[in-house]
Design a protein around this motif. Structure first.
Motif, short mmCIF file in Angstrom:
data_model
loop_
_atom_site.label_atom_id
_atom_site.label_comp_id
_atom_site.label_asym_id
_atom_site.label_seq_id
_atom_site.Cartn_x
_atom_site.Cartn_y
_atom_site.Cartn_z
N ASP A 38 -82.31 -8.54 -25.60
CA ASP A 38 -81.85 -7.73 -24.47
C ASP A 38 -82.31 -8.39 -23.17
OD1 ASP A 38 -80.91 -4.50 -24.23
OD2 ASP A 38 -81.70 -5.45 -22.42
N ASP A 356 -70.43 1.00 -25.78
CA ASP A 356 -69.78 0.96 -24.47
C ASP A 356 -69.03 -0.35 -24.24
OD1 ASP A 356 -70.75 3.46 -23.91
OD2 ASP A 356 -71.81 2.91 -22.08
N MET A 369 -73.31 7.80 -26.10
CA MET A 369 -74.37 7.29 -26.96
C MET A 369 -74.07 7.62 -28.43
SD MET A 369 -78.39 8.18 -26.98
CE MET A 369 -78.19 9.94 -27.00
P1 FAD Z 1 -75.99 0.44 -23.36
O1 FAD Z 1 -76.81 1.67 -23.53
O2 FAD Z 1 -75.39 0.17 -22.04
O3 FAD Z 1 -76.88 -0.76 -23.79
C1 FAD Z 1 -76.50 -2.09 -23.58
C2 FAD Z 1 -77.75 -2.94 -23.62
O4 FAD Z 1 -77.36 -4.30 -23.56
C3 FAD Z 1 -78.67 -2.70 -22.43
O5 FAD Z 1 -79.99 -2.51 -22.89
C4 FAD Z 1 -78.52 -3.94 -21.58
O6 FAD Z 1 -79.72 -4.30 -20.91
C5 FAD Z 1 -78.16 -4.99 -22.61
N1 FAD Z 1 -77.34 -6.08 -22.08
C6 FAD Z 1 -76.25 -6.00 -21.31
N2 FAD Z 1 -75.75 -7.21 -21.05
C7 FAD Z 1 -76.55 -8.09 -21.70
C8 FAD Z 1 -76.56 -9.49 -21.82
N3 FAD Z 1 -75.62 -10.24 -21.23
N4 FAD Z 1 -77.55 -10.06 -22.52
C9 FAD Z 1 -78.51 -9.32 -23.13
N5 FAD Z 1 -78.55 -7.98 -23.05
C10 FAD Z 1 -77.56 -7.38 -22.34
N6 FAD Z 1 -73.96 9.57 -23.89
C11 FAD Z 1 -74.23 10.54 -24.78
O7 FAD Z 1 -73.88 10.41 -25.96
N7 FAD Z 1 -74.85 11.69 -24.42
C12 FAD Z 1 -75.26 11.89 -23.15
O8 FAD Z 1 -75.85 12.91 -22.87
C13 FAD Z 1 -75.00 10.88 -22.18
N8 FAD Z 1 -75.41 11.02 -20.91
C14 FAD Z 1 -75.25 10.00 -20.04
C15 FAD Z 1 -75.72 10.15 -18.76
C16 FAD Z 1 -75.58 9.15 -17.83
C17 FAD Z 1 -76.09 9.37 -16.46
C18 FAD Z 1 -74.94 7.93 -18.19
C19 FAD Z 1 -74.78 6.84 -17.18
C20 FAD Z 1 -74.47 7.78 -19.47
C21 FAD Z 1 -74.61 8.81 -20.41
N9 FAD Z 1 -74.16 8.69 -21.71
C22 FAD Z 1 -74.35 9.69 -22.60
C23 FAD Z 1 -73.50 7.47 -22.14
C24 FAD Z 1 -74.47 6.57 -22.88
O9 FAD Z 1 -75.59 6.30 -22.09
C25 FAD Z 1 -73.80 5.28 -23.26
O10 FAD Z 1 -72.54 5.53 -23.82
C26 FAD Z 1 -74.66 4.53 -24.28
O11 FAD Z 1 -75.89 4.17 -23.71
C27 FAD Z 1 -73.95 3.29 -24.79
O12 FAD Z 1 -74.77 2.60 -25.66
P2 FAD Z 1 -74.60 1.03 -25.86
O13 FAD Z 1 -75.73 0.64 -26.75
O14 FAD Z 1 -73.23 0.73 -26.27
O15 FAD Z 1 -74.77 0.40 -24.42
#
Ligand code: FAD
Length: 664
Positions: A38, A356, A369
């Motif tokens: 990460d 995402d 999430m």
């Molecule tokens: P992310 O959580 O975005 O994780 C991606 C990771 O990849 C990060 O740690 C980042 O640092 C890392 N990364 C990115 N690019 C690179 C790179 N080039 N190299 C290395 N690492 C990298 N969802 C729910 O289900 N329930 C909720 O209540 C909810 N509330 C939310 C409230 C807010 C304010 C926001 C903004 C979002 C909310 N969500 C909620 C949505 C949820 O946060 C996301 O859908 C979820 O975090 C997506 O998970 P992910 O692992 O796909 O991506």
């Protein structure tokens, strides 16, 4: 001078958010040589998601840590709706259960994402003997393939090369917006530009350490701005809307509003809408529509105009005549609603995208999430079994065919829900541009099942022996994943265990010690398929000989025998009187096997009978299975139902054909 080292691993995961951590959890459970990197220096320190839906809790339970979440979280039980009356003043117009009654042993809960990540990290550490650790401050710089060996899934083929770069602590720490005393999560919001390219550029300008990793599989769990997706040239399709929302995340509110400890939607007459999410430790999260912040000509809102003061002022207008201030605010953020879905979820079954990286939408329905973790939950065991050479690489194609449809459904759901949520309430039935509040309630109730994650229904493939030739990929094209032998499946034998859906749960008793259990808790996420033998009434001689015949077949099948217990675990549920049956006498050994080190297995045979303290679970009735003749059900390692058949010849042939379609 940049130092370059070289290494190999089976699965490289980019991004340690909820999707990446779920995938790493499977890697740990399946014993895969995996790495997870990460770009950020710390695990999440402020915010983002907090809502855990029912299906996610069932999944956590299958790994063994749902109890930690349930204990620490706040539980959401009622949803309240506040709308303007004819005088324009808001009042409570409805209260309904937060989730439909009787769906699962869980209900919706909310908890800080940092805690959720902690549960994953502890689990990964334990099950990988500390060999899989999140490597922080590491960023991928290039991604390339050896096209010649891309389709060669043999054990020593590593067609993917990723060059990694190690960042300094300072580079890996996200910037905060200037002038605000409170931490903000804007760097993770869609209002912020991605900084990945900038980090790579800066890092390249100085000496540093790089590593060339050769991997069998690569999974981009790198969020909405996904670097991996960009390398593959895949797009997210969809549009941003004009709706801008602020989030005061995790405040201790001071208010006379009566429903501050309920999940509540407030629609004001003309100041926008607000959503209350009560959290653990007296915290509350507020989602607040910012009707006074408008996107510019480029369609994007100017994030520098949004501050915690702007957000609370907007909230006060919406919630008036009630008062609202706060003493403590943990962090805040803002986002612009947009619904997008990825065109492709994988590149030639070698590079995958999850979370995402392939779907973005508004956070208010608490889906992101959850669906992101569920993408990775769908993919992880498949990658694990293929990387170990146990399952056919073809099963990897079902990742896109199964998950893209869910992403599309999610976007459609969110589109509808956000429009109804952000729209101005209609003054009366003649007010056509306003949103009718009865329509809002109806959408909430209808969307409720979808939001729990329990309505997921995967299409036909070699993993789901449903009728149908090929699974629709969700974009109109079809992928031919169906078992060519056309396994004959009998949905009629278990009318409430739906093919393609998750195995439901009813209370049953352990035959050996009479303890009641939710049957689903016995379907652990350990990378094994489950053969669930509904043995029926074993006290009837006809049924007993049917069961014996089935067990003999399991013992004698040269294809199935080597996989038994190792890759296929057996669970039995019978319907005879517990006190009249004996484990050793009435159930063949294959159903409760003996092991030289651990003795007899006392945790595989269950009975549908009266318990001492918790009544009768009526599991056969609940599952829709005949109490005399039973049936057999196959669930995949992720608890989804793949096959249903009889215990007779045709069912035995079906079981064998099913596994021939999956295992090498
Ligand atoms: P992310 O959580 O975005 O994780 C991606 C990771 O990849 C990060 O740690 C980042 O640092 C890392 N990364 C990115 N690019 C690179 C790179 N080039 N190299 C290395 N690492 C990298 N969802 C729910 O289900 N329930 C909720 O209540 C909810 N509330 C939310 C409230 C807010 C304010 C926001 C903004 C979002 C909310 N969500 C909620 C949505 C949820 O946060 C996301 O859908 C979820 O975090 C997506 O998970 P992910 O692992 O796909 O991506």
């Amino acid at each position: 001078v940049t130092e370059l080292t070289e290494s190999t691993c089976d699965v490289l995961i980019i991004g340690a958010g909820p999707a990446g951590l779920m995938l790493a959890t499977w890697m740990a459970r399946c014993g895969i040589n995996a790495r997870i990197i990460d770009k950020r220096s710390t695990k999440i320190f402020c915010g983002q998601a907090d809502g855990l839906q029912i299906r996610s809790l069932e999944i956590f339970d299958s790994f063994g840590f749902a109890d930690r979440a349930v204990k620490e979280a706040n539980h959401l039980l009622e949803f309240c709706m506040w709308n303007p009356g004819s005088d324009g003043v808001i009042r409570r117009s409805d209260r309904i259960p937060d989730v439909m009654v009787g769906l699962s042993r869980f209900t919706e809960i909310v908890l800080h994402q940092g805690r959720i990540e902690r549960f994953f990290l502890d689990h990964i550490k334990k099950h990988s003997n500390d060999s899989i650790r999140v490597e922080r401050g590491v960023i991928p710089e290039t991604l390339s393939f050896n096209e010649e060996i891309l389709d060669d899934h043999s054990q020593d083929s590593y067609p993917i090369s990723v060059k990694l770069r190690y960042l300094t602590e300072e580079e890996a720490t996200p910037a905060q917006s200037k002038g605000s005393a409170t931490r903000d999560g804007l760097f993770r919001s869609n209002l912020a530009e991605d900084d990945t390219d900038e980090l790579i550029r800066k890092s390249k300008e100085k000496d540093g350490t790089s590593e060339l990793v050769r991997a069998k599989y690569d999974v981009g769990c790198d969020g909405a701005h996904s670097w991996t997706r960009k390398q593959l040239g895949f797009q997210l399709e969809g549009e941003p809307t004009d709706f801008i929302w602020g989030v005061l995340a995790d405040i201790i509110p001071i208010t006379d509003f009566p429903d501050i400890r309920m999940r509540t939607a407030v629609h004001s007459a003309s100041s926008g809408s607000l959503m209350v999410i009560p959290r653990e430790s007296k915290l509350v999260r507020l989602y607040i529509q910012l009707i006074e912040v408008k996107p510019d000509a480029s369609g994007r809102a100017d994030r520098s105009k949004i501050t915690p003061e702007v957000i609370i002022k907007a909230a006060q207008k919406i919630i008036a005549p009630y008062s609202l201030t706060y003493e403590y605010c943990d962090w805040w953020t803002a986002y612009q609603i947009g619904q997008r879905v990825g065109t492709n979820f994988d590149y030639r079954s070698r590079v995958f995208l999850a979370g995402d990286a392939v779907h973005t939408h508004s956070p208010k329905a608490g889906q992101g999430m959850n669906v992101s973790m569920q993408d990775a939950y769908n993919l992880g065991w498949k990658l694990g079994l293929v990387a170990k050479g146990i399952a056919k690489p073809d099963i990897l194609k079902t990742y896109q065919s199964e998950r893209r449809r869910i992403a599309q459904d999610l976007i459609d759901f969110d589109h509808k829900f956000s429009r109804l949520f952000s729209g101005r309430p209609a003054k009366d039935i003649l007010d056509e541009t306003g949103v009718s509040m009865s329509e809002f309630k109806e959408a909430f109730v209808k969307g409720n099942l979808f939001a729990t994650g329990l309505s997921v229904d995967y299409g036909a493939s070699m993993l789901v022996a449903k009728d149908g030739d090929a699974a629709d990929q969700g974009d109109g094209t079809k992928v031919s994943t169906t078992n060519p032998t056309k396994v004959v499946c009998r949905q009629d034998l278990a009318t409430n265990i739906r093919l393609g859906m998750r195995f439901p749960s009813f209370k049953v008793l352990n035959h050996a010690d009479a303890r009641p259990w939710h049957f689903q808790t016995k379907l652990k996420s350990d990378g094994r398929f489950r053969l669930i033998v509904f043995a029926g009434n074993v006290l009837s001689p006809v049924q007993k000989s049917r069961l014996d015949g089935f067990c003999k077949f399991l013992d004698s099948s040269s294809f199935i025998r080597p996989h038994l217990h190792k890759h296929i675990a057996i669970l039995t549920l019978h319907s005879s009187k517990r006190m009249e049956t004996e484990l050793q006498r009435d159930f063949p050994e294959v159903l409760h096997p003996f092991d030289a080190h651990t003795g007899w297995d006392y945790d595989s045979v269950f009975v549908d009978d009266e318990s001492y303290h918790e009544g009768h679970g009526e599991a056969y009735k609940g599952y829709g299975v005949d109490k005399e003749t039973g049936c057999v059900v196959i669930t995949r390692p992720d608890q989804y139902v793949g096959f249903i058949g009889s215990l007779d010849e045709d069912g035995r042939a079906g079981v064998e054909e099913y596994f021939k379609g999956v295992f090498v």
